[in-house]
Scaffold this motif. Structure first.
Motif, mmCIF file in Angstrom:
data_model
loop_
_atom_site.group_PDB
_atom_site.id
_atom_site.type_symbol
_atom_site.label_atom_id
_atom_site.label_comp_id
_atom_site.label_asym_id
_atom_site.label_seq_id
_atom_site.Cartn_x
_atom_site.Cartn_y
_atom_site.Cartn_z
ATOM 1 N N ASN A 171 15.017 -4.270 -15.441
ATOM 2 C CA ASN A 171 13.658 -3.789 -15.181
ATOM 3 C C ASN A 171 12.717 -4.935 -14.835
ATOM 4 O OD1 ASN A 171 14.287 -1.089 -15.566
ATOM 5 N ND2 ASN A 171 13.772 -1.119 -17.734
ATOM 6 N N LEU A 172 12.868 -6.072 -15.499
ATOM 7 C CA LEU A 172 12.036 -7.234 -15.176
ATOM 8 C C LEU A 172 12.320 -7.734 -13.757
ATOM 9 C CD1 LEU A 172 12.114 -9.218 -18.549
ATOM 10 C CD2 LEU A 172 10.153 -8.025 -17.530
ATOM 11 N N ASP A 173 13.596 -7.758 -13.371
ATOM 12 C CA ASP A 173 13.951 -8.148 -11.996
ATOM 13 C C ASP A 173 13.296 -7.219 -10.988
ATOM 14 O OD1 ASP A 173 15.513 -10.297 -12.794
ATOM 15 O OD2 ASP A 173 17.413 -9.206 -12.608
ATOM 16 N N LEU A 174 13.346 -5.914 -11.250
ATOM 17 C CA LEU A 174 12.731 -4.932 -10.360
ATOM 18 C C LEU A 174 11.217 -5.121 -10.299
ATOM 19 C CD1 LEU A 174 13.078 -2.438 -8.566
ATOM 20 C CD2 LEU A 174 12.892 -1.040 -10.623
ATOM 21 N N LEU A 175 10.602 -5.353 -11.442
ATOM 22 C CA LEU A 175 9.161 -5.570 -11.496
ATOM 23 C C LEU A 175 8.764 -6.810 -10.697
ATOM 24 C CD1 LEU A 175 6.373 -4.787 -12.629
ATOM 25 C CD2 LEU A 175 6.929 -6.144 -14.656
ATOM 26 N N LEU A 176 9.490 -7.904 -10.890
ATOM 27 C CA LEU A 176 9.197 -9.131 -10.138
ATOM 28 C C LEU A 176 9.339 -8.914 -8.639
ATOM 29 C CD1 LEU A 176 10.999 -11.757 -12.392
ATOM 30 C CD2 LEU A 176 8.543 -11.581 -11.989
ATOM 31 N N THR A 177 10.389 -8.230 -8.225
ATOM 32 C CA THR A 177 10.599 -7.956 -6.802
ATOM 33 C C THR A 177 9.487 -7.078 -6.246
ATOM 34 O OG1 THR A 177 12.984 -8.113 -7.113
ATOM 35 C CG2 THR A 177 12.238 -6.981 -5.129
ATOM 36 N N THR A 178 9.086 -6.066 -7.005
ATOM 37 C CA THR A 178 8.024 -5.157 -6.568
ATOM 38 C C THR A 178 6.706 -5.910 -6.417
ATOM 39 O OG1 THR A 178 9.117 -3.316 -7.676
ATOM 40 C CG2 THR A 178 6.783 -3.028 -7.142
ATOM 41 N N ILE A 179 6.357 -6.728 -7.391
ATOM 42 C CA ILE A 179 5.113 -7.503 -7.324
ATOM 43 C C ILE A 179 5.156 -8.447 -6.119
ATOM 44 C CG2 ILE A 179 3.757 -9.319 -8.467
ATOM 45 C CD1 ILE A 179 4.511 -7.923 -11.146
ATOM 46 N N PHE A 180 6.269 -9.124 -5.935
ATOM 47 C CA PHE A 180 6.405 -10.057 -4.817
ATOM 48 C C PHE A 180 6.252 -9.323 -3.484
ATOM 49 C CE2 PHE A 180 8.965 -12.346 -1.662
ATOM 50 C CZ PHE A 180 8.285 -13.560 -1.662
ATOM 51 N N GLU A 181 6.940 -8.184 -3.339
ATOM 52 C CA GLU A 181 6.851 -7.429 -2.089
ATOM 53 C C GLU A 181 5.434 -6.917 -1.845
ATOM 54 O OE1 GLU A 181 9.941 -4.492 -2.352
ATOM 55 O OE2 GLU A 181 11.495 -5.975 -1.862
ATOM 56 N N ASN A 182 4.726 -6.490 -2.898
ATOM 57 C CA ASN A 182 3.333 -6.056 -2.746
ATOM 58 C C ASN A 182 2.453 -7.203 -2.253
ATOM 59 O OD1 ASN A 182 3.523 -3.356 -3.356
ATOM 60 N ND2 ASN A 182 3.118 -3.628 -5.538
ATOM 61 N N LYS A 183 2.664 -8.375 -2.815
ATOM 62 C CA LYS A 183 1.868 -9.535 -2.391
ATOM 63 C C LYS A 183 2.147 -9.885 -0.934
ATOM 64 C CE LYS A 183 -0.361 -10.516 -6.137
ATOM 65 N NZ LYS A 183 -1.803 -10.365 -6.191
ATOM 66 N N ILE A 184 3.406 -9.844 -0.540
ATOM 67 C CA ILE A 184 3.780 -10.165 0.838
ATOM 68 C C ILE A 184 3.220 -9.116 1.793
ATOM 69 C CG2 ILE A 184 5.742 -10.336 2.451
ATOM 70 C CD1 ILE A 184 5.468 -12.773 0.691
ATOM 71 N N ASN A 185 3.392 -7.847 1.475
ATOM 72 C CA ASN A 185 2.944 -6.764 2.363
ATOM 73 C C ASN A 185 1.433 -6.688 2.456
ATOM 74 O OD1 ASN A 185 5.555 -6.047 2.981
ATOM 75 N ND2 ASN A 185 5.683 -4.525 1.341
ATOM 76 N N ASN A 186 0.721 -6.995 1.392
ATOM 77 C CA ASN A 186 -0.746 -6.950 1.410
ATOM 78 C C ASN A 186 -1.358 -8.237 1.930
ATOM 79 O OD1 ASN A 186 -0.854 -4.348 0.407
ATOM 80 N ND2 ASN A 186 -0.822 -5.040 -1.718
ATOM 81 N N LYS A 187 -0.540 -9.245 2.036
ATOM 82 C CA LYS A 187 -0.971 -10.569 2.517
ATOM 83 C C LYS A 187 -2.214 -11.056 1.773
ATOM 84 C CE LYS A 187 1.082 -10.036 7.088
ATOM 85 N NZ LYS A 187 2.375 -9.927 6.636
ATOM 86 N N ASN A 188 -2.275 -10.758 0.499
ATOM 87 C CA ASN A 188 -3.383 -11.213 -0.343
ATOM 88 C C ASN A 188 -3.048 -12.552 -0.969
ATOM 89 O OD1 ASN A 188 -4.933 -8.957 0.133
ATOM 90 N ND2 ASN A 188 -4.120 -7.831 -1.623
ATOM 91 N N PHE A 189 -2.867 -13.539 -0.135
ATOM 92 C CA PHE A 189 -2.569 -14.863 -0.631
ATOM 93 C C PHE A 189 -3.871 -15.562 -0.942
ATOM 94 C CE2 PHE A 189 0.955 -13.923 2.319
ATOM 95 C CZ PHE A 189 2.002 -13.959 1.409
ATOM 96 N N THR A 190 -3.937 -16.199 -2.058
ATOM 97 C CA THR A 190 -5.098 -17.012 -2.384
ATOM 98 C C THR A 190 -4.753 -18.450 -2.099
ATOM 99 O OG1 THR A 190 -4.386 -17.205 -4.667
ATOM 100 C CG2 THR A 190 -5.944 -15.422 -4.175
ATOM 101 N N LYS A 191 -5.697 -19.144 -1.537
ATOM 102 C CA LYS A 191 -5.453 -20.546 -1.227
ATOM 103 C C LYS A 191 -5.676 -21.381 -2.467
ATOM 104 C CE LYS A 191 -6.638 -19.990 3.575
ATOM 105 N NZ LYS A 191 -7.365 -20.416 4.709
ATOM 106 N N ALA A 192 -4.779 -22.323 -2.654
ATOM 107 C CA ALA A 192 -4.884 -23.178 -3.823
ATOM 108 C C ALA A 192 -5.814 -24.329 -3.551
ATOM 109 C CB ALA A 192 -3.500 -23.704 -4.205
#
Length: 192
Positions: A171-192
């Motif tokens: 479940n943790l693997d699935l959660l991490l993958t889902t969060i990562f895919e949401n970030k990639i698809n939404n392109k909500n990258f914050t600049k460091a």
């Protein structure tokens, strides 16, 4: 009491499953190494293979699967359901008046049993198989059913915890993958 395994089990018991019938199939890939639980299944048309029920133990009999610990306890079927799998399984069915089915599973993953089974392998390199007679003639001390149940309850708790931890990690693997895919698809990258 010292017994031979063949005196307390059925090896590859006969089951009815008509050719062409769709049934649950547990492939060798669905049996993980050193894990009691079966990791998955498919429904497929029965064309051949070993047949089994709940409370049976599936023991890989071919190299390298046996050496890698591919042995599982069947507990995912419906009541009276017959499933099938690889011809490279030995199916061990407990005579419940003499041996607890889970005790049989734990016996089959013990280092002593596995050593005897591995030493009995014959055949060409890469295609060696455990000999049926080695399984049936395996001698061991069989405690009373009451003692078997006590042992199984203690070991079973640890296996239950391992299975729960495995599900949590999945479940943790699935959660991490889902969060990562949401970030990639939404392109909500914050600049460091």
């Amino acid at each position: 009491m010292k017994v031979k395994l063949g005196d307390v089990i059925q090896l590859n018991p006969s089951e009815k499953l008509p050719k062409g019938e769709r049934a649950r199939k547990i492939a060798m890939d669905n049996v993980d190494t050193y894990a009691r639980e079966i990791s998955g299944f498919d429904f497929d048309e029965y064309k051949g293979g070993t047949k089994f029920r709940n409370e049976d133990t599936l023991l890989a009999r071919i190299t390298p699967c046996l050496e890698n610990g591919k042995t599982a306890y069947v507990n995912i079927l419906e009541k009276d359901e017959v499933a099938f799998g690889s011809t490279e399984y030995f199916v061990l069915r407990a005579n419940k008046e003499l041996i607890n089915p889970l005790y049989l599973y734990y016996l089959s993953v013990s280092s002593d049993f596995r050593t005897v089974a591995i030493k009995s392998m014959t055949g060409t390199s890469g295609r060696q198989r455990v000999q049926k007679e080695a399984i049936l003639n395996y001698e061991f001390d069989l405690p009373s059913l009451k003692e078997q149940e006590r042992i199984v309850s203690r070991i079973g708790c640890l296996d239950d915890k391992k299975a729960l931890n495995d599900r949590i990690n999945d479940n943790l693997d699935l959660l991490l993958t889902t969060i990562f895919e949401n970030k990639i698809n939404n392109k909500n990258f914050t600049k460091a």
